[in-house]
Scaffold this active site. Structure first.
Site, PDB file in Angstrom:
ATOM      1  N   ALA A 184       6.729  -2.100  -3.419  1.00 13.21           N
ATOM      2  CA  ALA A 184       6.847  -0.810  -4.108  1.00 13.21           C
ATOM      3  C   ALA A 184       8.051  -0.012  -3.617  1.00 13.21           C
ATOM      4  O   ALA A 184       8.555   0.858  -4.333  1.00 13.21           O
ATOM      5  CB  ALA A 184       5.571   0.001  -3.927  1.00 13.21           C
ATOM      6  N   TYR A 190      -2.924   0.465  -3.169  1.00 17.45           N
ATOM      7  CA  TYR A 190      -4.127   0.982  -2.524  1.00 17.45           C
ATOM      8  C   TYR A 190      -3.727   1.915  -1.390  1.00 17.45           C
ATOM      9  O   TYR A 190      -2.625   1.836  -0.846  1.00 17.45           O
ATOM     10  CB  TYR A 190      -5.017  -0.151  -2.011  1.00 17.45           C
ATOM     11  CG  TYR A 190      -4.326  -1.061  -1.022  1.00 17.45           C
ATOM     12  CD1 TYR A 190      -4.438  -0.844   0.345  1.00 17.45           C
ATOM     13  CD2 TYR A 190      -3.558  -2.138  -1.458  1.00 17.45           C
ATOM     14  CE1 TYR A 190      -3.792  -1.668   1.254  1.00 17.45           C
ATOM     15  CE2 TYR A 190      -2.916  -2.970  -0.562  1.00 17.45           C
ATOM     16  CZ  TYR A 190      -3.043  -2.724   0.794  1.00 17.45           C
ATOM     17  OH  TYR A 190      -2.397  -3.538   1.689  1.00 17.45           O
ATOM     18  N   SER A 248       0.805  -1.222   0.000  1.00 22.93           N
ATOM     19  CA  SER A 248       0.000   0.000   0.000  1.00 22.93           C
ATOM     20  C   SER A 248       0.839   1.274   0.000  1.00 22.93           C
ATOM     21  O   SER A 248       2.063   1.233  -0.018  1.00 22.93           O
ATOM     22  CB  SER A 248      -0.965   0.041   1.190  1.00 22.93           C
ATOM     23  OG  SER A 248      -0.249   0.242   2.393  1.00 22.93           O
TER      24      SER A 248
END
Length: 135
Positions: free
Chosen positions: A75, A58, A25
């Site tokens: 990420a 998200y 996220s």
């Protein structure tokens, strides 16, 4: 026909932290989530201005007023603290709604504090002296 349209974006935010071992996220200051009309769990695209990487993840809510933009999970290999990013959310809507829809475009300062809120995705506020409008 359904169209996928820009719903909102946070423009040129500075990544404040990353945690490779978090479950995933992007953590976003609650004030910025409100300004951009984002809710927890909503899909966002992250565009890294510094290196060109793009990814989809998200949103999760960060501490209000903290300025946090935290890149979590895998990420963190692509986006790093100090990088400038654009956080983009899209919405799917019927043609008539898409033609009338006004996105939320949030500009922030170096501390990720909102300095401008608009609806024109190509407009550059007067305070953004380093940016040029495509219009």
């Amino acid at each position: 026909m359904l169209r996928t349209m820009l719903k909102s974006k946070i423009h040129r935010a500075t990544v404040t932290q990353s945690d490779l071992h978090y479950v995933g996220s992007v953590t976003i200051d609650a004030d910025l989530m409100d300004a951009a009309d984002l809710i927890e769990g909503e899909q966002v695209t992250i565009v890294d201005i510094d290196n060109g990487n793009r990814l989809v993840t998200y949103a999760i809510t960060g501490a209000r007023g903290s300025g946090v933009i935290g890149i979590n999970g895998a990420a963190a290999h692509l986006v790093h603290p100090g990088d400038l990013v654009i956080l983009i959310a899209y919405g799917t809507m019927e043609d008539a709604e898409a033609r009338a829809y006004q996105p939320r475009v949030v500009f922030v300062d170096a501390d990720n504090r909102q300095v401008h809120l608009g609806a024109d995705p190509a407009m550059v506020p007067d305070t953004a002296v380093d940016l040029m409008s495509p219009r």
